[in-house]
Design a protein around this motif. Structure first.
Motif, PDB file in Angstrom:
ATOM      1  N   THR A  92      42.111   6.394  27.335  1.00  0.00           N
ATOM      2  CA  THR A  92      41.342   7.438  26.656  1.00  0.00           C
ATOM      3  C   THR A  92      41.900   8.822  26.966  1.00  0.00           C
ATOM      4  O   THR A  92      41.807   9.720  26.122  1.00  0.00           O
ATOM      5  N   ILE A  93      42.497   8.990  28.133  1.00  0.00           N
ATOM      6  CA  ILE A  93      43.107  10.279  28.482  1.00  0.00           C
ATOM      7  C   ILE A  93      44.280  10.556  27.550  1.00  0.00           C
ATOM      8  O   ILE A  93      44.451  11.671  27.059  1.00  0.00           O
ATOM      9  N   VAL A  94      45.079   9.532  27.283  1.00  0.00           N
ATOM     10  CA  VAL A  94      46.204   9.683  26.364  1.00  0.00           C
ATOM     11  C   VAL A  94      45.691   9.965  24.950  1.00  0.00           C
ATOM     12  O   VAL A  94      46.217  10.830  24.253  1.00  0.00           O
ATOM     13  N   ILE A 117      49.770   9.111  35.967  1.00  0.00           N
ATOM     14  CA  ILE A 117      48.929  10.300  35.774  1.00  0.00           C
ATOM     15  C   ILE A 117      47.528   9.906  35.325  1.00  0.00           C
ATOM     16  O   ILE A 117      46.529  10.401  35.850  1.00  0.00           O
ATOM     17  N   THR A 118      47.443   9.009  34.359  1.00  0.00           N
ATOM     18  CA  THR A 118      46.144   8.656  33.775  1.00  0.00           C
ATOM     19  C   THR A 118      45.449   7.533  34.522  1.00  0.00           C
ATOM     20  O   THR A 118      44.310   7.196  34.188  1.00  0.00           O
ATOM     21  N   GLU A 119      46.127   6.957  35.494  1.00  0.00           N
ATOM     22  CA  GLU A 119      45.622   5.819  36.257  1.00  0.00           C
ATOM     23  C   GLU A 119      45.218   4.687  35.313  1.00  0.00           C
ATOM     24  O   GLU A 119      44.218   4.007  35.505  1.00  0.00           O
ATOM     25  N   GLY A 120      46.018   4.515  34.250  1.00  0.00           N
ATOM     26  CA  GLY A 120      45.806   3.420  33.315  1.00  0.00           C
ATOM     27  C   GLY A 120      44.692   3.645  32.306  1.00  0.00           C
ATOM     28  O   GLY A 120      44.368   2.741  31.543  1.00  0.00           O
ATOM     29  N   THR A 130      51.051   8.653  17.779  1.00  0.00           N
ATOM     30  CA  THR A 130      50.666   7.395  18.408  1.00  0.00           C
ATOM     31  C   THR A 130      51.141   7.426  19.861  1.00  0.00           C
ATOM     32  O   THR A 130      51.958   8.261  20.238  1.00  0.00           O
ATOM     33  N   GLU A 131      50.645   6.498  20.644  1.00  0.00           N
ATOM     34  CA  GLU A 131      51.058   6.432  22.041  1.00  0.00           C
ATOM     35  C   GLU A 131      52.549   6.150  22.165  1.00  0.00           C
ATOM     36  O   GLU A 131      53.195   6.609  23.100  1.00  0.00           O
ATOM     37  N   SER A 132      53.103   5.410  21.227  1.00  0.00           N
ATOM     38  CA  SER A 132      54.542   5.123  21.286  1.00  0.00           C
ATOM     39  C   SER A 132      55.361   6.391  21.026  1.00  0.00           C
ATOM     40  O   SER A 132      56.488   6.508  21.508  1.00  0.00           O
ATOM     41  N   ASP A 133      54.827   7.353  20.266  1.00  0.00           N
ATOM     42  CA  ASP A 133      55.522   8.624  20.073  1.00  0.00           C
ATOM     43  C   ASP A 133      55.681   9.360  21.394  1.00  0.00           C
ATOM     44  O   ASP A 133      56.699  10.003  21.654  1.00  0.00           O
TER      45      ASP A 133
END
Length: 151
Positions: free
Chosen positions: A26-28, A20-23, A4-7
């Motif tokens: 979907t990149i994450v 990095i992802t500029e918010g 998950t993103e929290s991981d």
């Protein structure tokens, strides 16, 4: 999804991911999915005969379908390192790239050792001998060729 993103926050700061992802979440998500697939590729044996030599064969679907506290902490940590590498592959904003690359390389070597049986995790589910036998592959074969006749 296994991660998950929290991981990811256990390995990289949230502001760095946002920078990095500029918010773009979907990149994450793509990085997490790529990390899971890469992890799966190292835990799964392929069809080479040498992979059927008696080493443990892990139940990868059970490992990656576990959720919450049922997940193996070491496997999660290695998956996070891989996901972090895929996120920072996009940019080097306030991150020591060499350190992340070195950790990624160590993770890949450890996963190869796990796959090859150099290290084993007793807490990971393995395939039962019946499931392996259902594969009908044998690690060794003996016998001789049929006699050749000129007919």
């Amino acid at each position: 999804m296994f991660l998950t993103e929290s991981d990811l926050k256990s390995s990289i700061y949230g502001y760095q991911v946002t920078q990095i992802t500029e918010g773009d979440d979907t990149i994450v998500s793509i990085a997490l999915a790529a990390a899971e697939e890469e992890l799966r590729s190292y835990l799964s044996g392929n069809n080479k005969l040498e992979n059927y030599d008696g080493r443990l064969r892990y139940d990868v679907d059970a490992i990656l379908s576990a959720t919450g506290a049922d997940r193996n902490a070491l496997i999660v940590k290695h998956a996070v390192v891989i996901a972090k590498y895929w996120v920072i592959d996009l940019c080097n904003a306030d991150i020591i790239y060499e350190q992340a690359k070195e950790r990624y390389d160590r993770t890949i070597e450890w996963l190869k050792d796990l796959r090859d049986g150099v290290v084993n995790l007793s807490t990971l589910p393995t395939l039962s001998p019946e499931a392996i036998a259902a594969d009908e592959r044998q690690p060794f074969s003996m016998g001789s060729r049929k006699k050749f006749n000129h007919e």
